[in-house]
Write an enzyme that holds these catalytic residues in place. Structure first.
Site, PDB file in Angstrom:
ATOM      1  N   ILE A1562       0.818  -1.210   0.000  1.00  0.00           N
ATOM      2  CA  ILE A1562       0.000   0.000   0.000  1.00  0.00           C
ATOM      3  C   ILE A1562       0.850   1.257   0.000  1.00  0.00           C
ATOM      4  O   ILE A1562       0.315   2.356   0.051  1.00  0.00           O
ATOM      5  CB  ILE A1562      -0.944   0.024   1.224  1.00  0.00           C
ATOM      6  CG1 ILE A1562      -0.151  -0.083   2.509  1.00  0.00           C
ATOM      7  CG2 ILE A1562      -1.960  -1.103   1.124  1.00  0.00           C
ATOM      8  CD1 ILE A1562      -1.006   0.003   3.760  1.00  0.00           C
ATOM      9  N   LYS A1564       5.189   2.849  -0.814  1.00  0.00           N
ATOM     10  CA  LYS A1564       6.626   2.671  -0.902  1.00  0.00           C
ATOM     11  C   LYS A1564       7.306   3.959  -0.481  1.00  0.00           C
ATOM     12  O   LYS A1564       6.807   5.060  -0.730  1.00  0.00           O
ATOM     13  CB  LYS A1564       7.062   2.314  -2.329  1.00  0.00           C
ATOM     14  CG  LYS A1564       6.677   0.916  -2.748  1.00  0.00           C
ATOM     15  CD  LYS A1564       7.336   0.524  -4.060  1.00  0.00           C
ATOM     16  CE  LYS A1564       6.867   1.412  -5.198  1.00  0.00           C
ATOM     17  NZ  LYS A1564       7.434   0.968  -6.492  1.00  0.00           N
ATOM     18  N   ARG A1569       8.980  -0.438   2.414  1.00  0.00           N
ATOM     19  CA  ARG A1569       7.647  -0.559   1.838  1.00  0.00           C
ATOM     20  C   ARG A1569       6.643  -0.748   2.957  1.00  0.00           C
ATOM     21  O   ARG A1569       6.984  -1.234   4.029  1.00  0.00           O
ATOM     22  CB  ARG A1569       7.581  -1.739   0.874  1.00  0.00           C
ATOM     23  CG  ARG A1569       8.543  -1.635  -0.299  1.00  0.00           C
ATOM     24  CD  ARG A1569       8.292  -2.715  -1.319  1.00  0.00           C
ATOM     25  NE  ARG A1569       9.126  -2.552  -2.498  1.00  0.00           N
ATOM     26  CZ  ARG A1569       8.852  -3.099  -3.674  1.00  0.00           C
ATOM     27  NH1 ARG A1569       7.773  -3.851  -3.822  1.00  0.00           N
ATOM     28  NH2 ARG A1569       9.635  -2.897  -4.703  1.00  0.00           N
ATOM     29  N   VAL A1570       5.432  -0.380   2.643  1.00  0.00           N
ATOM     30  CA  VAL A1570       4.348  -0.517   3.604  1.00  0.00           C
ATOM     31  C   VAL A1570       3.324  -1.466   3.009  1.00  0.00           C
ATOM     32  O   VAL A1570       2.856  -1.275   1.876  1.00  0.00           O
ATOM     33  CB  VAL A1570       3.705   0.851   3.925  1.00  0.00           C
ATOM     34  CG1 VAL A1570       2.598   0.685   4.948  1.00  0.00           C
ATOM     35  CG2 VAL A1570       4.758   1.821   4.434  1.00  0.00           C
ATOM     36  N   LYS A1585       5.194  -1.611   8.088  1.00  0.00           N
ATOM     37  CA  LYS A1585       6.310  -0.940   7.419  1.00  0.00           C
ATOM     38  C   LYS A1585       7.531  -1.840   7.513  1.00  0.00           C
ATOM     39  O   LYS A1585       8.052  -2.088   8.602  1.00  0.00           O
ATOM     40  CB  LYS A1585       6.577   0.415   8.086  1.00  0.00           C
ATOM     41  CG  LYS A1585       7.736   1.195   7.483  1.00  0.00           C
ATOM     42  CD  LYS A1585       7.913   2.515   8.217  1.00  0.00           C
ATOM     43  CE  LYS A1585       9.053   3.325   7.643  1.00  0.00           C
ATOM     44  NZ  LYS A1585       9.238   4.607   8.371  1.00  0.00           N
ATOM     45  N   ASP A1686      11.130  16.198  10.271  1.00  0.00           N
ATOM     46  CA  ASP A1686      10.860  15.923   8.858  1.00  0.00           C
ATOM     47  C   ASP A1686       9.380  16.120   8.578  1.00  0.00           C
ATOM     48  O   ASP A1686       8.742  15.292   7.923  1.00  0.00           O
ATOM     49  CB  ASP A1686      11.276  14.509   8.503  1.00  0.00           C
ATOM     50  CG  ASP A1686      11.368  14.300   6.987  1.00  0.00           C
ATOM     51  OD1 ASP A1686      11.438  15.308   6.254  1.00  0.00           O
ATOM     52  OD2 ASP A1686      11.357  13.145   6.538  1.00  0.00           O
TER      53      ASP A1686
END
Length: 1849
Positions: A1562, A1564, A1569-1570, A1585, A1686
């Site tokens: 779902i 990247k 990746r998730v 994740k 962030d």
């Protein structure tokens, strides 16, 4: 404090700095602590008569001192000397300058005063200080005093010594012991103190009985720093005058010391080595060994030895020596031997390395062993400076004896060597190396410097030698001391430090490895000088007179004996050594630790009874015999016996001690520089291990491997040689560390090998090693009984090679099959390489042998390698992995005949090439008609001897040549007869099998079912059916009895032929599903490999009679588990067999029970393995159940269908893509199937199972009907089977179907139903969405795009995370690799019954009981414990969950009373997220209204997300289907049914196990990746994740990868305990070695950044709401001390209900002072969102206000629809931000937004962080963040754009 104690301390404090007191003329022999020294603190103390001479009271001590030297110069003494110790006189200026000192005193013959107490000793810290010379170069001798004359006439019969001085150049020196005390006593002193006394309490006097020629009584170890004392030969000591008294004290042996012989004729009159005192003469009349001084009351023995950490040598054996009798040794091999052994020590002569003082020891610390006691007459293990090594080790020079030569008789040898046979194992105490003074005189400093230049040594070396004044004796001892190893003490303490200084000063630079190599080369060259050799030739043999310490006794060979099959000589005692040939022999310990020819017996292997007995006795004593009766080899033929002859320890280089159970040499010298011994060698030998224990040789002692002589030589370890050379030697097989010392060391050859029949070649074991044929014996070559032979290969170079580089191997073969690993690490020349390869392969001669490059499976070789090619290939291709493989074609081997003349290696059974045609013959010839079967591994042979019975000695030499040929001919004839017999039996066997096959596959006579198809090597005939070799044929009367195994193979061969290749690619451990016909006999051979391409594997016997049933009966075997029905969910337990994997003729599952899969369908208790006798060696172990399965209790009337044959054509592609593409509701062609239409022409998933009528359940329909409505009627339907005996087409011997179910009743054909079921019931390799192999070959209408991430399916989707409603209704989309309708969770174990987590955050619905009572098509009544999912054979067994067993028991209990309730993944998820009436979810459910996101359902979903269960500190396990399957194993739930619940119905707290499933991708990101995940325990959706460290980023370093993974823990630790509505919640993590999975709260929707990119900028109300929420989360983070660092639009998730959540805390940081500038903060984050202080921190750091700047950028981003600094690149933005510029606000934004929004952005963009507000202040005070009651996200334009994104129906 008594005088004696003071005196003891004086001796103990002697200086160790090594500065000779000779250099101080004023020293005068007086120590600073002398009571006679006026400057001594002991001056003036009273001196008892026991220590002073009473007759000298006329003289005053100060007067005498002033007569000798100036009193004021005494203070210049560097150290402290005992004043009343006589110093050496005018003859001591040539004493060797090296060595650690002697335990015996020296006397000063120049003193005018006679005092027996003038002894000197050295301090514990270093070498003993030298005695002052009377007439040496440093000080003149003092004049004689009246005491001399007085002592001549006083007390003649007492212990007053004589003071007569004898000129050393005329006659032996008198033991003048001048003593200048004030008075001299006239009474005899008492006997020395008992052993319990402290050292030096009494000082013994010298007896005057010895006359004027008595000298002092010990050798003297020269100092290592005294250049003025060159080494001197020791004259022969005279025999003793009387035996020593039997008193266990130091004085008991000091009697009757004769005068020494004249000194060496050519020696200068300055120095002499005094011989050691002799002991009692042996009864045999042999000259005695040196002993301690006579009864002298001076106490130098106790103090001296302890002073410098040495040990006093023990006396010679006092027991009656066995008289010499050479007869037993002559008759061992039927021949005479030149040298028999001398008398051995008794068992009482044993002392271990760790000396334990006994009652007769004395002195400080552990004490010194008493001298004179019989039980102490042992070979000293801790001090090899024993009476055997007196001259060599301690420094006394060997006597000049004309008979003391290499050719001396044994008596002469013993007589001349029994006093100098051992040395100490310490480099510092192995002093004199036997360098003749004439040779030392030939090397002045100028010649040394010229020699260095001539040998290309650098000027730095020359400067070093010039500065250190290394010349003469000191120069020669650099390379020849310590047994040929050189004086390491001098090298490392003087030479190398000085050389380093010279290199630095000269500018060349200090390169330690280079200079060390130069030092080794220099020592090697010096050793050649001492040996009288040129470096290029063989070293000359040295006689014992000049021998270094470790070549003491054994006469060495007259010449080099390379290549000759010598017998190693077992030395009879400590210090006795054996010579050894150089060629073609491996040595166990590196460089043998004794490259100069003195091998010692191992301290461990040398048993007390090994010395002095005959070889026959030794070979059978202690560990000499193999326990398994392995025959002892012929001593003369093989230079070994079965005793585990351990390698000599590193001390062997320092002397040949053979002390039984002594380990001092290894323990003290194992890790010294250059020894080449790994550090753990010391510990291994100290723990009494032999090398067989270390190598863990499985063939030891003969009964499981065999100790045979090896092709590597007489001494090669028989334990690691095999008959066919098919196994690598022990040195190659074992690992590094200590076993690396097993390495082969190739020695250079000599030009004059002895004749093979030379009497010196085949010697008996009278002096030979008894152990070299042991299982792990020394790999040291034997030696003939002649001069000690020195190897060409220098020990230093061998050591350096061993230490610096790893080993290199090549694989050599003679027969293409068996490869011998050859260690070629140290071989450089082509001839040596060829010789080594041939030796390892057992070839007696390398002449004419051709070497070819080869590879595994290569049989044709054309071009042999020449020398250059061979060397080039070795350098380029050879490595530690054996990449270089060579084939050797023997040259002059006539029919494998053995040429004894070349080498005795040829007589070894392992000498023959493995796999050769005459292997049987040769082995029989070499083992006395004993043959080995073709299946027996060559390594299993025992140690057998040539041409005789086992263990029976045979003759050698010429006798072997005479006996060999008739024997060989006879063996060859018998071998040929054996071969013919074997061929006959093979033909008979093949004929019998052929006959059985032609007779209708009936069992053979021996009960083994025949099988065919194997023709030649690996030729398989799939078209010829055969019966399973594992079946017993029995009458058909029990045809209908239920069987656990699948039926026999159908006659149709097409499926087998089609699927053979496909299934052969599968792994060998895949699971058989219960619904498949999984045990059919296959025509494929087992995966095991036969012994020979021409031989079939051994006959197999049937293992299960029930498997003999024919087609129909066997088809019933697995039907009970395979029937479909209402009670059985759609293939829940039976869907495990893939259509293209479990065809009845499936070739991959070969031969019924021979199926290569693990039978997971069987209960573990009902299976038992096939007995080994019934299984061919080539067949893999398989399990067979003799117990029939339980038949289903429910029978349903079926209907018959013929399997669809539309897919007769199939390919061998094993990809099953597209077979299981499940149609989704509401889509094109899928609706037809869902509505009941029969797509007759629609292609069916290609599957041989459909051709053969394989059944499929239809329990989990995709239809629109509610399965509950028909559940009651379906319960009445019982699955059954009808047999269609009319075989209209091949393969349809059995057809069966399941009853009509709600989704397919009256609407679907069986074929259509099967197609629908195959969409999720077949095995599938769980590929990731983007992995290869996703594309399907099916029809485009059937193929779905779910192979890719669903976020890519529709580009109009702004978000990549659908709402939970969409997830529930389309689970198969998001979990494509799972069967979401498979019942895997018991209802009672779901969260409704027991809290799945310690944190029971979600309240369970009250209507659970209604859900429990409802039964749907997903209830299984056939889901029993014998099924795969219900048994412990499932993949969860690896989890070792006891709950699995409990779950099975609970199910069985429940099943006994009624039907159990199983829930699927779909039901669990629906129950979790739907708080309705508890009804099962619609599959799919009806479409919800368009406003469901804002409805109560959405709120419920949000509520459930807020109650997501945290899984920290819990056991998190990912549940995966079996490879190649979609079926999940059973999920053992966390419950404790055996423990009563408390009043609150809560289980005890413990670590909970959460199990989760992995779904679609779902998202990247940069770091990972998730994936969508689901907590199977709670039913919650997760965002997983996965961050995996790129191996390239870590450089392939696993440790670095682990560090990077550990760095990811920061994010988890930071977020673990956070809980806020506007922060993505972290639920847990799962750490792996190189990756980490972080479980996050699942947030539907997408990020604000993705929404902006799709739909453009947001309206101000939405921006205000999202800003307020983000600011709220940010304020919470700051309160918790966390900087996000962030923050940007891409890291803020926007839920479909308008909720903002801060995510991605990858670079977040936790700090204590959130708003204080932390100097440790570095430049982190995204450039365009960075605050100025981040970019220009300049070490000042920054605070959490950087997140406020980033939030302003996010607000600007939402208003503008693009990132800040959109017109700038990163570099330009950095430059502007660093200069204090703020992000420009576009004009359209300024015109569109309100001033409040602008002011908020300007507040956030305050360049000065001090002026920038905090998150809490902005949230509380700024009007832009005020909550507005009229705001509704559902009414915004943004929601209107995204509301139709996900269709939740």
């Amino acid at each position: 404090m008594s005088k004696n104690i003071q005196r003891q301390r004086s001796i103990s404090s002697i200086s160790s700095r090594g500065v000779d007191r000779d250099r101080d003329p004023a020293s005068g022999g007086l120590g600073l602590l002398s009571p006679y020294n006026s400057r001594s603190p002991l001056a003036g103390l009273h001196h008892s008569p026991g220590s002073l001479d009473a007759t000298a009271n006329q003289l005053s001590r100060p007067t005498f001192l002033l007569e000798r030297k100036a009193t004021e110069d005494i203070a210049k003494l560097d150290g402290v000397l005992f004043d009343d110790i006589p110093t050496l006189g005018s003859s001591n200026d040539h004493i060797s300058s090296l060595g650690a000192g002697s335990p015996y005193p020296t006397i000063n013959t120049s003193l005018a005063v006679t005092n027996p107490n003038y002894l000197s000793a050295s301090s514990p810290g270093g070498p003993r200080r030298r005695a002052n010379t009377a007439s040496g170069p440093l000080s003149p001798a003092p004049p004689a005093s009246p005491i001399d004359r007085l002592s001549k006439t006083t007390n003649r019969g007492s212990f007053v010594p004589s003071t007569a001085r004898q000129p050393m150049n005329s006659q032996p020196p008198a033991p003048a012991s001048s003593a200048p005390p004030p008075k001299q006593r006239t009474t005899s002193p008492s006997v020395a103190s008992p052993p319990s006394q402290t050292r030096s309490q009494t000082v013994p006097y010298l007896s005057s009985n010895f006359g004027p020629t008595a000298n002092m009584y010990g050798q003297r170890q020269p100092s290592g720093v005294d250049p003025s004392r060159p080494f001197h030969q020791v004259p022969l000591p005279p025999p003793p005058m009387s035996p020593p008294p039997a008193i266990g004290t130091i004085n008991s042996i000091m009697t009757n010391i004769p005068p020494p012989p004249p000194r060496y004729p050519s020696a200068p009159a300055a120095a002499i080595h005094l011989p050691g005192p002799p002991g009692a003469p042996p009864p045999s009349g042999l000259p005695p060994p040196p002993g301690p001084p006579p009864n002298n009351t001076t106490n130098w023995q106790g103090t001296w030895i302890g002073a410098y950490g040495s040990y006093i040598p023990p006396p010679p054996p006092q027991q009656t020596h066995r008289p010499y009798n050479p007869q037993p040794y002559k008759t061992v091999n039927g021949q005479t031997i030149a040298i028999p052994p001398p008398p051995p020590p008794t068992e009482s002569m044993q002392m271990s390395a760790t000396y334990i003082p006994q009652g007769d020891s004395y002195g400080e610390g552990v004490g010194i062993p008493g001298l004179g006691m019989d039980d102490m007459a042992a070979w000293s293990a801790t001090s090899q400076s024993s009476w055997l090594g007196g001259y060599n080790s301690i420094g006394s020079l060997a006597p000049t004896n004309a008979s003391d030569t290499a050719a001396s008789t044994p008596v002469d040898a013993y007589g001349s060597h029994n006093r100098d046979n051992s040395t100490t194992s310490n480099a510092t105490s192995s002093g004199a190396s036997g360098i003749p003074p004439e040779l030392a005189a030939q090397w002045p400093l100028d010649r040394v410097l010229d020699w260095l230049q001539a040998n290309n040594f650098s000027n730095d070396w020359r400067s070093t030698f010039r500065a250190l004044d290394l010349h003469g004796n000191r120069f020669l001892e650099v390379g020849s001391a310590n047994g040929g190893r050189g004086n390491f003490g001098m090298m490392h303490q003087l030479v190398y430090p000085r050389l380093a200084a010279e290199c630095i000063s000269s500018g060349t630079g200090w390169d330690q490895p280079r200079e060390r190599e130069e030092g080794k080369r220099m020592r090697r060259l010096i050793r050649h000088i001492v040996k009288g050799e040129t470096p290029g030739t063989g070293m000359s043999s040295h006689t014992r007179k000049e021998s270094i310490s470790n070549t003491s006794l054994v006469p060495t060979s007259a010449g080099p004996d390379s290549g000759s099959p010598d017998t190693p000589i077992k030395a009879p005692g400590p210090g006795f050594s054996v010579g050894h040939p150089g060629g073609n022999h491996r040595k166990l310990l590196v460089g043998n630790f004794d490259d100069e020819g003195a091998h010692r017996r191992s301290p461990v292997a040398s048993e007390p009874s090994e010395v002095g007995i005959t070889f026959t006795e030794r070979s059978s004593s202690n560990r000499g015999y193999s326990p398994a009766g392995s025959p002892a080899p012929t001593p003369g033929l093989f230079s070994s016996s079965t005793a585990p002859n351990l390698a000599s320890s590193p001390g062997g280089r320092f002397g040949g001690h053979r002390n039984r159970n002594s380990t001092d040499s290894v323990s003290s010298n194992a890790a010294i520089y250059g020894s080449g011994v790994p550090p753990d060698a010391s510990q291994v030998l100290r723990s009494q291990m032999n090398f067989g224990d270390m190598a863990k040789d499985t063939r030891r002692y003969g009964h499981d491997g065999g100790n045979r002589p090896s092709p590597l030589g007489d001494n090669a370890s028989n334990g690691d040689r095999s008959a066919g050379a098919s196994e690598p030697p022990g040195s190659a097989k074992e690992g590094k560390s200590f076993l690396s010392i097993f390495n082969h060391r190739k020695k250079k050859h000599h030009d004059d090998p002895d004749s093979p029949t030379s009497p010196m070649q085949h010697k008996s074991h009278s002096l030979g090693s008894r152990g070299n044929a042991s299982e792990t014996s020394l790999e040291r070559p034997g030696s003939s009984v002649s001069t000690s032979h020195e190897h060409n290969t220098p020990a230093s170079s061998m050591r350096s090679r061993r230490i610096t580089t790893g080993r290199i191997f090549i694989l050599a073969t003679l027969d293409y099959w068996n490869y011998r690993m050859v260690d070629v690490s140290d071989v450089e020349s082509a001839s040596d390489l060829r010789q080594l390869i041939c030796i390892n392969l057992g070839l007696p001669d390398a002449d004419g042998a051709q070497v070819y490059l080869t590879e595994l499976g290569k049989f044709d070789h054309e071009d042999p390698l020449d020398d250059s090619q061979l060397v080039a290939n070795k350098k380029v291709r050879a490595d530690a992995a054996g990449s270089l493989k060579v084939f050797v074609r023997p040259g002059n081997m006539a029919g494998l005949a053995v040429n004894i003349g070349q080498s005795q290696n040829a007589l070894s059974p392992a000498h023959l090439p493995a796999g050769a045609k005459m292997d049987e013959d040769t082995y029989a010839r070499l083992n006395g008609q004993r043959r080995r079967s073709s299946s027996s591994p060559p390594a299993s042979r025992q140690n057998t001897l040539t041409g005789g019975e086992h263990g029976k000695p045979t003759s050698t030499g010429a006798d072997d040549d005479e006996n060999k040929d008739p024997k060989s001919d006879d063996i060859a004839q018998q071998a040929e007869a054996h071969r013919i017999e074997m061929e006959r039996k093979q033909q008979a066997y093949l004929a019998k099998r052929k006959h059985a096959r032609e007779n209708g596959n009936s069992p053979s006579e021996n009960g083994t079912g025949s099988y065919t198809g194997i023709v030649g090597p690996k030729v398989i005939d799939f078209d010829e059916p055969r019966n399973s070799p594992f079946e017993d044929k029995k009458p058909f009367d029990s045809a209908f009895a239920p069987q656990r195994r699948a039926p026999a193979a159908p006659l149709d061969p097409s499926a087998t032929l089609i699927k053979a290749n496909s299934l052969s690619k599968r792994g060998s451990h895949q699971r058989n599903s219960q619904g498949s016909v999984d045990g059919f006999p296959s025509k494929r051979q087992g995966t095991g490999m036969t012994e020979s391409p021409k031989h079939i594997s051994e006959k197999r016997k049937p293992t299960n009679e029930r498997q003999a049933l024919g087609g129909i009966g066997a088809a019933l075997a697995g039907m009970g588990r395979g029937l479909g029905g209402i009670a059985h969910p759609g293939g829940a337990g039976q869907r495990g067999t893939s259509p293209n994997r479990s065809s009845p003729g499936s070739a991959g599952e070969s031969a019924g029970v021979a199926s290569s899969t693990t039978d997971r369908g069987e209960d573990a208790k009902s299976r038992k393995p096939i007995s080994s006798g019934n299984v061919s060696p080539t067949s893999s172990a398989r399990t067979v159940s003799d117990e029939p399965p339980q038949l289903p209790k429910v029978v349903i009337k079926p209907r018959i269908f013929d399997g669809d044959s539309s897919s007769d054509e199939d390919s061998d592609d094993d990809s099953d893509d597209g077979l299981f593409a499940k149609p989704l509701a509401g889509r094109g062609g899928d609706d037809a199937a869902a509505k009941g239409k029969e797509p007759a022409t629609k292609p069916v998933a290609k599957s041989p199972m459909s051709k053969h009528g394989t059944f499929w359940n239809d329990a989990d329909s995709d239809g629109d009907e509610d399965p509950i409505s028909e559940s009651a009627s379906n319960l009445n339907k019982r699955p059954s089977l009808t047999v269609n005996t009319k075989r209209g087409r091949k393969g349809l011997s059995v057809t069966f179907t399941s009853p009509d179910l709600p989704s397919s009743a009256g609407s679907k054909t069986a074929a259509g139903d099967e197609d629908d079921r195959s969409s999720r019931g077949s095995k599938r390799t769980p590929n990731t969405p983007h992995s290869e192999g996703w594309d399907s070959n099916n029809d485009k209408d059937v193929k779905l795009s779910r192979r890719k991430s669903f976020m890519e399916k529709d580009t109009s989707i702004w978000a990549n995370r659908p709402p939970t409603d969409a997830l529930i209704n389309n689970l198969e989309d998001f979990f494509p690799n799972l069967d979401v309708d498979q019942p895997v969770l018991e209802e009672g174990e779901l969260p409704g019954d027991l809290p799945p987590s310690p944190i029971a955050e979600a309240e369970e619905p009250h209507d659970q009981q209604q859900a429990k009572s409802m039964t749907t098509s997903r209830i299984s009544n056939l889901y029993n414990d014998s099924d795969t999912l219900g048994s412990d054979e499932s993949t969860l067994k690896a989890l070792e969950r006891p709950a699995s067993i409990v779950s099975v028991a609970r199910k069985n209990t429940r099943r006994s009373g009624g039907l159990g309730r199983m829930k699927s993944i779909r039901e669990v998820a629906h129950k979790r997220y739907t708080q309705g009436a508890g009804a099962p979810p619609p599959v799919p459910a009806a479409p919800n209204n368009s406003n469901n996101s804002s409805s109560s359902g959405s709120k419920n979903s949000n509520l459930m997300r807020r109650k997501s269960t945290k899984m920290f500190n819990a056991n998190i396990v990912q549940i995966r289907p079996e490879r190649g399957s979609m079926i999940l194993p059973q999920i053992p739930q966390d419950h404790l049914p055996s423990l009563p619940h408390n009043a609150n119905n809560q289980i005890p707290k413990r670590q909970t196990t959460f199990r989760w499933f992995k779904g679609q991708l779902i998202g990247k990101g940069t770091y990972g990746r998730v994936y969508l995940g689901m907590n199977a325990t709670t039913g919650e959706f997760l965002a997983v994740k996965e961050v995996e460290v790129n191996p390239k980023a870590a450089g392939g370093d696993k440790n670095k990868m682990k560090e990077l993974v550990a760095a990811l823990d920061q994010e988890i630790d930071t977020m673990q305990h956070l809980d806020h509505v506007n922060i993505v919640q972290y639920l847990g993590c799962e750490r792996k070695e190189t990756s980490i999975s972080i479980f996050l709260e699942y947030i539907p929707g997408g990020s604000i950044g993705s929404c902006l990119r799709k739909h453009g900028k947001f309206e101000e109300s939405v921006v205000s709401s999202l800003t307020r929420q983000t600011l709220s989360g940010l304020a919470y983070l700051h309160r918790e001390g966390i900087l996000h660092r962030d923050l940007k639009a891409d890291n803020i998730l926007l839920d479909v209900d308008g909720t903002a959540k801060i995510s991605d805390f990858g670079i977040s940081k936790k700090t204590d002072n959130i708003y204080g500038n932390d100097k440790t903060n570095s430049m982190q984050g995204s450039v365009f969102w960075m605050a100025p202080e981040v970019i220009r921190s300049q070490g000042e750091g920054y605070s959490a206000k950087v997140d406020i700047w980033s939030l302003g950028c996010v607000v600007l981003e939402m208003f503008a629809g693009r990132r800040p600094w959109s017109k700038d690149e990163a570099v330009g933005a950095i430059y502007k931000i660093a200069n204090g510029e703020t992000p420009p606000i576009p004009e359209e934004v300024s015109a569109a937004v309100t001033p409040v929004a602008l002011s908020f952005m300007w507040d956030c963009f305050s360049v000065n962080p001090e002026e920038r507000p905090t998150a809490t202040k902005l949230l509380a005070e700024h009007p832009f963040c005020v909550f507005r009651d009229d705001y509704d996200f559902d009414q915004t334009e943004l929601y209107a754009k995204i509301k139709g994104t996900w269709n939740t129906k």
